[in-house]
Write a protein that holds these residues in place. Structure first.
Motif, PDB file in Angstrom:
ATOM      1  N   GLN A  14      58.668  47.896  44.079  1.00 64.65           N
ATOM      2  CA  GLN A  14      57.806  48.378  42.997  1.00 64.65           C
ATOM      3  C   GLN A  14      57.368  47.261  42.048  1.00 64.65           C
ATOM      4  OE1 GLN A  14      60.011  51.588  41.266  1.00 64.65           O
ATOM      5  NE2 GLN A  14      59.247  53.042  42.775  1.00 64.65           N
ATOM      6  N   LYS A  15      57.624  46.007  42.415  1.00 66.41           N
ATOM      7  CA  LYS A  15      57.157  44.893  41.583  1.00 66.41           C
ATOM      8  C   LYS A  15      55.757  44.514  42.058  1.00 66.41           C
ATOM      9  CE  LYS A  15      58.386  40.448  39.698  1.00 66.41           C
ATOM     10  NZ  LYS A  15      58.547  40.847  38.320  1.00 66.41           N
ATOM     11  N   HIS A  16      54.778  45.183  41.493  1.00 61.22           N
ATOM     12  CA  HIS A  16      53.401  45.003  41.937  1.00 61.22           C
ATOM     13  C   HIS A  16      52.464  44.541  40.828  1.00 61.22           C
ATOM     14  CE1 HIS A  16      53.595  49.025  40.247  1.00 61.22           C
ATOM     15  NE2 HIS A  16      52.315  48.902  39.968  1.00 61.22           N
ATOM     16  N   LEU A  17      52.964  44.395  39.631  1.00 61.79           N
ATOM     17  CA  LEU A  17      52.116  44.013  38.515  1.00 61.79           C
ATOM     18  C   LEU A  17      52.293  42.540  38.180  1.00 61.79           C
ATOM     19  CD1 LEU A  17      52.756  47.061  36.177  1.00 61.79           C
ATOM     20  CD2 LEU A  17      50.889  46.722  37.769  1.00 61.79           C
ATOM     21  N   VAL A  18      51.219  41.924  37.755  1.00 54.47           N
ATOM     22  CA  VAL A  18      51.249  40.534  37.337  1.00 54.47           C
ATOM     23  C   VAL A  18      50.652  40.464  35.942  1.00 54.47           C
ATOM     24  CG1 VAL A  18      50.358  38.226  37.800  1.00 54.47           C
ATOM     25  CG2 VAL A  18      50.991  39.707  39.692  1.00 54.47           C
ATOM     26  N   ARG A  19      51.271  39.722  35.050  1.00 56.88           N
ATOM     27  CA  ARG A  19      50.737  39.561  33.699  1.00 56.88           C
ATOM     28  C   ARG A  19      49.930  38.270  33.674  1.00 56.88           C
ATOM     29  NH1 ARG A  19      52.089  41.230  28.430  1.00 56.88           N
ATOM     30  NH2 ARG A  19      52.655  43.163  29.413  1.00 56.88           N
ATOM     31  N   TYR A  20      48.623  38.382  33.908  1.00 62.65           N
ATOM     32  CA  TYR A  20      47.748  37.221  33.891  1.00 62.65           C
ATOM     33  C   TYR A  20      47.409  36.818  32.462  1.00 62.65           C
ATOM     34  CZ  TYR A  20      46.755  37.471  38.883  1.00 62.65           C
ATOM     35  OH  TYR A  20      46.858  37.452  40.236  1.00 62.65           O
ATOM     36  N   THR A  21      47.192  35.540  32.263  1.00 66.68           N
ATOM     37  CA  THR A  21      46.641  35.035  31.018  1.00 66.68           C
ATOM     38  C   THR A  21      45.188  34.667  31.274  1.00 66.68           C
ATOM     39  OG1 THR A  21      47.203  32.733  31.477  1.00 66.68           O
ATOM     40  CG2 THR A  21      48.874  34.058  30.346  1.00 66.68           C
ATOM     41  N   LYS A  22      44.439  34.407  30.221  1.00 62.89           N
ATOM     42  CA  LYS A  22      43.042  33.997  30.355  1.00 62.89           C
ATOM     43  C   LYS A  22      42.935  32.746  31.219  1.00 62.89           C
ATOM     44  CE  LYS A  22      40.956  31.581  27.073  1.00 62.89           C
ATOM     45  NZ  LYS A  22      40.412  30.343  27.575  1.00 62.89           N
ATOM     46  N   PHE A  71      33.280  30.494  41.252  1.00 65.05           N
ATOM     47  CA  PHE A  71      32.544  31.140  40.173  1.00 65.05           C
ATOM     48  C   PHE A  71      32.749  30.392  38.863  1.00 65.05           C
ATOM     49  CE2 PHE A  71      33.125  34.404  43.297  1.00 65.05           C
ATOM     50  CZ  PHE A  71      31.990  35.184  43.229  1.00 65.05           C
ATOM     51  N   ARG A  72      31.755  30.478  38.001  1.00 65.62           N
ATOM     52  CA  ARG A  72      31.885  30.019  36.623  1.00 65.62           C
ATOM     53  C   ARG A  72      32.461  31.190  35.840  1.00 65.62           C
ATOM     54  NH1 ARG A  72      27.738  30.199  32.726  1.00 65.62           N
ATOM     55  NH2 ARG A  72      26.244  30.661  34.378  1.00 65.62           N
ATOM     56  N   THR A  73      33.342  30.939  34.894  1.00 69.29           N
ATOM     57  CA  THR A  73      33.998  32.034  34.182  1.00 69.29           C
ATOM     58  C   THR A  73      33.421  32.229  32.785  1.00 69.29           C
ATOM     59  OG1 THR A  73      35.751  30.573  33.403  1.00 69.29           O
ATOM     60  CG2 THR A  73      36.160  31.801  35.435  1.00 69.29           C
ATOM     61  N   MET A  74      33.484  33.483  32.353  1.00 70.81           N
ATOM     62  CA  MET A  74      33.051  33.870  31.027  1.00 70.81           C
ATOM     63  C   MET A  74      34.110  34.809  30.449  1.00 70.81           C
ATOM     64  SD  MET A  74      30.518  33.505  28.890  1.00 70.81           S
ATOM     65  CE  MET A  74      29.331  32.843  30.042  1.00 70.81           C
ATOM     66  N   PRO A  75      35.077  34.282  29.682  1.00 66.59           N
ATOM     67  CA  PRO A  75      36.095  35.153  29.078  1.00 66.59           C
ATOM     68  C   PRO A  75      35.456  36.119  28.081  1.00 66.59           C
ATOM     69  CG  PRO A  75      36.737  32.837  28.973  1.00 66.59           C
ATOM     70  CD  PRO A  75      35.295  32.876  29.366  1.00 66.59           C
ATOM     71  N   LEU A  76      35.756  37.400  28.231  1.00 64.64           N
ATOM     72  CA  LEU A  76      35.178  38.418  27.358  1.00 64.64           C
ATOM     73  C   LEU A  76      36.217  39.092  26.472  1.00 64.64           C
ATOM     74  CD1 LEU A  76      32.695  40.081  29.870  1.00 64.64           C
ATOM     75  CD2 LEU A  76      32.188  38.365  28.107  1.00 64.64           C
ATOM     76  N   ASP A  77      37.347  39.462  27.033  1.00 64.64           N
ATOM     77  CA  ASP A  77      38.390  40.167  26.279  1.00 64.64           C
ATOM     78  C   ASP A  77      39.718  39.530  26.654  1.00 64.64           C
ATOM     79  OD1 ASP A  77      40.150  42.051  25.109  1.00 64.64           O
ATOM     80  OD2 ASP A  77      38.765  43.692  25.497  1.00 64.64           O
ATOM     81  N   TYR A  78      40.376  38.880  25.685  1.00 68.30           N
ATOM     82  CA  TYR A  78      41.602  38.137  25.990  1.00 68.30           C
ATOM     83  C   TYR A  78      42.345  37.818  24.698  1.00 68.30           C
ATOM     84  CZ  TYR A  78      38.691  34.191  24.541  1.00 68.30           C
ATOM     85  OH  TYR A  78      37.873  33.358  23.842  1.00 68.30           O
ATOM     86  N   CYS A  79      43.561  37.342  24.835  1.00 63.93           N
ATOM     87  CA  CYS A  79      44.343  36.873  23.695  1.00 63.93           C
ATOM     88  C   CYS A  79      44.503  35.367  23.803  1.00 63.93           C
ATOM     89  CB  CYS A  79      45.715  37.543  23.659  1.00 63.93           C
ATOM     90  SG  CYS A  79      45.630  39.288  23.198  1.00 63.93           S
ATOM     91  N   THR A  80      44.373  34.690  22.681  1.00 59.42           N
ATOM     92  CA  THR A  80      44.551  33.246  22.635  1.00 59.42           C
ATOM     93  C   THR A  80      46.045  32.920  22.663  1.00 59.42           C
ATOM     94  OG1 THR A  80      44.620  33.181  20.230  1.00 59.42           O
ATOM     95  CG2 THR A  80      42.441  32.971  21.284  1.00 59.42           C
TER      96      THR A  80
END
Length: 103
Positions: free
Chosen positions: A25-33, A45-54
């Motif tokens: 059941q370990k299927h989630l990953v906590r990604y950062t920007k 791809f070129r990235t465009m951060p829209l919603d994230y925490c610094t």
């Protein structure tokens, strides 16, 4: 240094994130920007951060419509009417990094 969302409380101790590696059941990953952006960039791809925490915990929310000059750096964005707002996103706030394929 913080590296993940600060707008919601942490998950409960039995959340899949806290389970040991290999647990079914370990299927989630906590990604950062930065991590998610690097994965998208490695795919071409070129990235465009829209919603994230610094890293210092500030929650940033940007609407694509206010970033048109950044989206159109090289070519016209064919999907602009669709991506110019975030109405189609079901879970906001969330980590949202747009990937742009320049032709």
């Amino acid at each position: 240094m913080l590296s993940s969302r600060t707008y919601e409380p942490p998950e409960q101790p039995d959340h899949p994130r806290h389970r040991p590696p290999g647990h079914p059941q370990k299927h989630l990953v906590r990604y950062t920007k930065d991590i998610l952006s690097s994965v998208i960039q490695e795919s071409g791809f070129r990235t465009m951060p829209l919603d994230y925490c610094t890293p210092d915990g500030q929650h940033i929310q940007r609407v694509p419509g206010s970033l048109s000059s950044e989206y159109f750096q090289i070519v016209e964005c064919a999907d602009w009417p669709i991506v110019s707002n975030t109405n189609y996103i079901m879970r906001v706030p969330s980590l949202i990094i747009d990937g742009i394929k320049d032709r």
